[in-house]
Write a protein that holds these residues in place. Sequence first.
Motif, PDB file in Angstrom:
ATOM      1  N   LEU A   1     -13.569  91.569  74.967  1.00  0.00           N
ATOM      2  CA  LEU A   1     -12.927  91.851  76.245  1.00  0.00           C
ATOM      3  C   LEU A   1     -13.704  91.222  77.389  1.00  0.00           C
ATOM      4  O   LEU A   1     -14.932  91.147  77.356  1.00  0.00           O
ATOM      5  CB  LEU A   1     -12.832  93.364  76.430  1.00  0.00           C
TER       6      LEU A   1
ATOM      7  N   TYR B   1      -8.235  90.623  76.636  1.00  0.00           N
ATOM      8  CA  TYR B   1      -8.806  91.225  75.450  1.00  0.00           C
ATOM      9  C   TYR B   1      -8.279  90.539  74.198  1.00  0.00           C
ATOM     10  O   TYR B   1      -7.186  89.972  74.194  1.00  0.00           O
ATOM     11  CB  TYR B   1      -8.524  92.732  75.399  1.00  0.00           C
TER      12      TYR B   1
ATOM     13  N   PHE C   1      -3.020  97.802  78.358  1.00  0.00           N
ATOM     14  CA  PHE C   1      -3.306  97.733  76.928  1.00  0.00           C
ATOM     15  C   PHE C   1      -2.056  97.909  76.065  1.00  0.00           C
ATOM     16  O   PHE C   1      -2.149  97.993  74.837  1.00  0.00           O
ATOM     17  CB  PHE C   1      -4.340  98.795  76.548  1.00  0.00           C
TER      18      PHE C   1
ATOM     19  N   ALA D   1      -1.541  95.527  73.055  1.00  0.00           N
ATOM     20  CA  ALA D   1      -2.445  95.539  71.899  1.00  0.00           C
ATOM     21  C   ALA D   1      -1.698  96.017  70.656  1.00  0.00           C
ATOM     22  O   ALA D   1      -1.023  97.043  70.686  1.00  0.00           O
ATOM     23  CB  ALA D   1      -3.636  96.448  72.177  1.00  0.00           C
TER      24      ALA D   1
ATOM     25  N   LEU E   1      -8.040 100.443  69.053  1.00  0.00           N
ATOM     26  CA  LEU E   1      -7.391 100.866  70.287  1.00  0.00           C
ATOM     27  C   LEU E   1      -8.291 101.805  71.083  1.00  0.00           C
ATOM     28  O   LEU E   1      -8.342 101.731  72.318  1.00  0.00           O
ATOM     29  CB  LEU E   1      -6.060 101.545  69.970  1.00  0.00           C
TER      30      LEU E   1
ATOM     31  N   LEU F   1     -10.986  99.668  72.603  1.00  0.00           N
ATOM     32  CA  LEU F   1     -10.438  98.841  73.679  1.00  0.00           C
ATOM     33  C   LEU F   1     -10.468  99.612  74.992  1.00  0.00           C
ATOM     34  O   LEU F   1     -10.847  99.073  76.039  1.00  0.00           O
ATOM     35  CB  LEU F   1      -9.013  98.428  73.330  1.00  0.00           C
ATOM     36  N   ARG F   2     -10.103 100.860  74.957  1.00  0.00           N
ATOM     37  CA  ARG F   2     -10.115 101.682  76.164  1.00  0.00           C
ATOM     38  C   ARG F   2     -11.538 101.953  76.644  1.00  0.00           C
ATOM     39  O   ARG F   2     -11.816 101.920  77.846  1.00  0.00           O
ATOM     40  CB  ARG F   2      -9.372 102.994  75.909  1.00  0.00           C
TER      41      ARG F   2
ATOM     42  N   GLY G   1     -12.838  98.703  78.095  1.00  0.00           N
ATOM     43  CA  GLY G   1     -12.156  98.404  79.347  1.00  0.00           C
ATOM     44  C   GLY G   1     -12.773  99.156  80.507  1.00  0.00           C
ATOM     45  O   GLY G   1     -13.070  98.573  81.564  1.00  0.00           O
TER      46      GLY G   1
END
Length: 287
Positions: free
Chosen positions: A198, A212, A247, A250, A265, A268-269, A272
């Motif tokens: 990312l 990302y 997102f 994704a 997932l 990713l958060r 972020g």
Amino acid sequence: MHTFEFARPATLAEAVALLDAHGPDARLLAGGTDLVIRLRDGTARPAVVIDVKRIAELRPAIRQADGRVTISAGTVMTDIAADDRVRRWFPALAEAAAVVGSVQIRNRATLAGNVCNASPAADTAPSLLVYGADVVAAGPGGTRRIAVDDFFVRSGVTTLARGELVTAIELPIPSRRQAAVHLRRTRRRGHDLASVTLCCAVDEAGVTRLAYGSVGPRPVLVVDESGVLADPAAPDDAKAAIFEQMFAGASPSPRSMRASPEYRLAMLRVLGRRALRIAIDRLATGE
């Protein structure tokens, strides 16, 4: 390893002609860090391998002119990570280049090769998307520039046409003060493909650009122009709602051996939010 022809053109025109003649049966050799592995495991079975290291236009070089920084196709990750112009204008790209593989890999792997391989997990792809890079391609019809966001199609597939090869990556020098960061999550410390990669940039006008990868068939760029994400005083729930929208693209593969979709997932958060905080802090402190 199966047998193949080996060509070593001296000019760009010769390389283009060979690519055009052989089409999908040809593979280019620059750094070779991906190609050699694929030749060994049999996933690549070209009729001809075209060594482009002797072509003058592709030799390692980083130049700054006319408001852009141009990185030639033969430039390796080690040189990109250490270059003062890249570190000044595109620090997240320098951070990404510095974590590609091992030192030995970075001394051979090129930025152009990382892009052309079109892996969703390519470390440099998110930063190139955030910085609005262009891919410069030469082919039978001449030279054209392709926005990197239009370059990726899916894993291993780009919008390069038959006979085209990448000669350089161009990055426009930002017109506004901004700060950015590259983050990644891997299964272990050391040399590994990212489960999530990312890049996040925030500029003085309050625009947040976030890209990302490794969570779908291609890296994704999203932009928030509302100023909410860039505002340190904005409420967390407002930022969380924007992140959910960002997102939404994704779609991690359930067949990946590196991490489950649920884990990717979730990370990713996490990345972020972490990247946004770092970018805001860097913008405030002038890093």
